[in-house]
Design a protein around this motif. Structure first.
Motif, PDB file in Angstrom:
ATOM      1  N   LEU A   1       0.832  -1.212   0.000  1.00 33.45           N
ATOM      2  CA  LEU A   1       0.000   0.000   0.000  1.00 33.45           C
ATOM      3  C   LEU A   1       0.867   1.263   0.000  1.00 33.45           C
ATOM      4  O   LEU A   1       0.628   2.196  -0.767  1.00 33.45           O
ATOM      5  N   ALA A   2       1.874   1.273   0.856  1.00 32.76           N
ATOM      6  CA  ALA A   2       2.774   2.430   0.921  1.00 32.76           C
ATOM      7  C   ALA A   2       3.531   2.603  -0.394  1.00 32.76           C
ATOM      8  O   ALA A   2       3.743   3.731  -0.852  1.00 32.76           O
TER       9      ALA A   2
ATOM     10  N   LEU B   1       1.252   4.130  -3.000  1.00 34.56           N
ATOM     11  CA  LEU B   1       1.105   5.559  -2.714  1.00 34.56           C
ATOM     12  C   LEU B   1       2.349   6.330  -3.142  1.00 34.56           C
ATOM     13  O   LEU B   1       2.247   7.412  -3.737  1.00 34.56           O
TER      14      LEU B   1
ATOM     15  N   THR C   1       1.093  13.273  -2.312  1.00 36.70           N
ATOM     16  CA  THR C   1       0.450  12.782  -3.528  1.00 36.70           C
ATOM     17  C   THR C   1      -0.754  13.642  -3.878  1.00 36.70           C
ATOM     18  O   THR C   1      -0.932  14.039  -5.038  1.00 36.70           O
TER      19      THR C   1
ATOM     20  N   LEU D   1       3.243   7.428   6.121  1.00 32.35           N
ATOM     21  CA  LEU D   1       2.200   7.124   5.144  1.00 32.35           C
ATOM     22  C   LEU D   1       1.292   8.332   4.933  1.00 32.35           C
ATOM     23  O   LEU D   1       0.930   8.663   3.801  1.00 32.35           O
TER      24      LEU D   1
ATOM     25  N   LEU E   1       3.098  10.887   2.794  1.00 31.11           N
ATOM     26  CA  LEU E   1       3.069  10.497   1.379  1.00 31.11           C
ATOM     27  C   LEU E   1       1.699  10.760   0.765  1.00 31.11           C
ATOM     28  O   LEU E   1       1.605  11.216  -0.383  1.00 31.11           O
ATOM     29  N   ALA E   2       0.642  10.493   1.507  1.00 27.25           N
ATOM     30  CA  ALA E   2      -0.712  10.740   0.998  1.00 27.25           C
ATOM     31  C   ALA E   2      -0.930  12.232   0.755  1.00 27.25           C
ATOM     32  O   ALA E   2      -1.491  12.626  -0.274  1.00 27.25           O
TER      33      ALA E   2
ATOM     34  N   TYR F   1       9.362   7.490   2.339  1.00 30.32           N
ATOM     35  CA  TYR F   1       9.343   6.138   1.792  1.00 30.32           C
ATOM     36  C   TYR F   1      10.569   5.342   2.250  1.00 30.32           C
ATOM     37  O   TYR F   1      10.468   4.145   2.484  1.00 30.32           O
TER      38      TYR F   1
ATOM     39  N   MET G   1       2.387   6.609  -6.918  1.00 33.08           N
ATOM     40  CA  MET G   1       1.461   7.654  -7.360  1.00 33.08           C
ATOM     41  C   MET G   1       2.073   9.039  -7.145  1.00 33.08           C
ATOM     42  O   MET G   1       1.918   9.940  -7.974  1.00 33.08           O
ATOM     43  N   CYS G   2       2.778   9.181  -6.047  1.00 32.67           N
ATOM     44  CA  CYS G   2       3.456  10.440  -5.749  1.00 32.67           C
ATOM     45  C   CYS G   2       4.522  10.749  -6.796  1.00 32.67           C
ATOM     46  O   CYS G   2       4.598  11.861  -7.312  1.00 32.67           O
TER      47      CYS G   2
END
Length: 192
Positions: free
Chosen positions: A80-81, A84, A175, A168, A171-172, A147, A87-88
């Motif tokens: 999941l990380a 993400l 993103t 996390l 990062l969200a 990350y 996507m970033c």
């Protein structure tokens, strides 16, 4: 090393891919279509995100199966990380593609915007705490540090979301900010 590959390859592919369409003129087909900005961006980014997610899985398999690197964390959290983070990084490539006009410029700007800061400020070469106040602040403004913490925590420390949730969340947020900036900067109709 997983972080270095994932901070460099996805934005490079994204930036060069979109700029190549502008150089060859094929992007004018999109300009003339009824596709919305959001649909265009989603259609452009989804393949690069998919390719990068496959790369994450391949890199994880190489690290654990071929090199025998210990993986002590939760595989689903790591996956999941990683999605993400991918996507970033594709969001970084999108921003680069909106700012430059040639493929060569896209390559140079992507290297300068991703690889150099990731090497210096992610904790890969030296701990972030030893960078000083200014270096630590700059490291916290870049996604590579977050990350790297997730990769090290998942592989070596065996920690998961209970410890790494701030990374996390960062990062969200990164993103979301990149995609919002890309959406706002992208013009469906070229400026005259």
């Amino acid at each position: 090393m997983i972080m270095l590959v994932m901070i460099f390859v996805p934005p490079l592919l994204t930036a060069v891919g979109v700029v190549r369409e502008r150089e060859t003129g094929s992007i004018y087909n999109i300009y003339a279509s009824t596709v919305s900005r959001g649909e265009f961006l989603l259609g452009k980014l989804a393949p690069y995100v998919g390719i990068a997610v496959v790369n994450v899985v391949v890199l994880w398999l190489i690290a654990t199966q071929h090199y025998g690197a210990p993986f002590k964390g939760n595989a689903w959290f790591f996956f999941l990380a990683s999605v993400l983070f991918v996507m970033c990084t594709t969001g970084i490539g999108l921003l680069v593609s909106l700012l430059v006009r040639t493929q060569l410029a896209a390559i140079v700007v992507t290297v300068v915007a991703t690889m150099i800061p990731a090497l210096d400020y992610s904790g890969f070469l030296m701990p972030v705490d030893s960078l000083g106040a200014e270096g630590g602040l700059e490291a916290r403004l870049l996604p590579a540090m977050y990350y790297t913490n997730i990769v090290v925590g998942s592989f070596l420390k065996g920690v998961g979301i209970e410890v790494l949730w701030p990374d996390l969340l960062a990062l969200a947020a990164y993103t979301a900010a990149l995609f919002c900036a890309g959406f706002l900067l992208f013009r469906k109709r070229p400026r005259a």
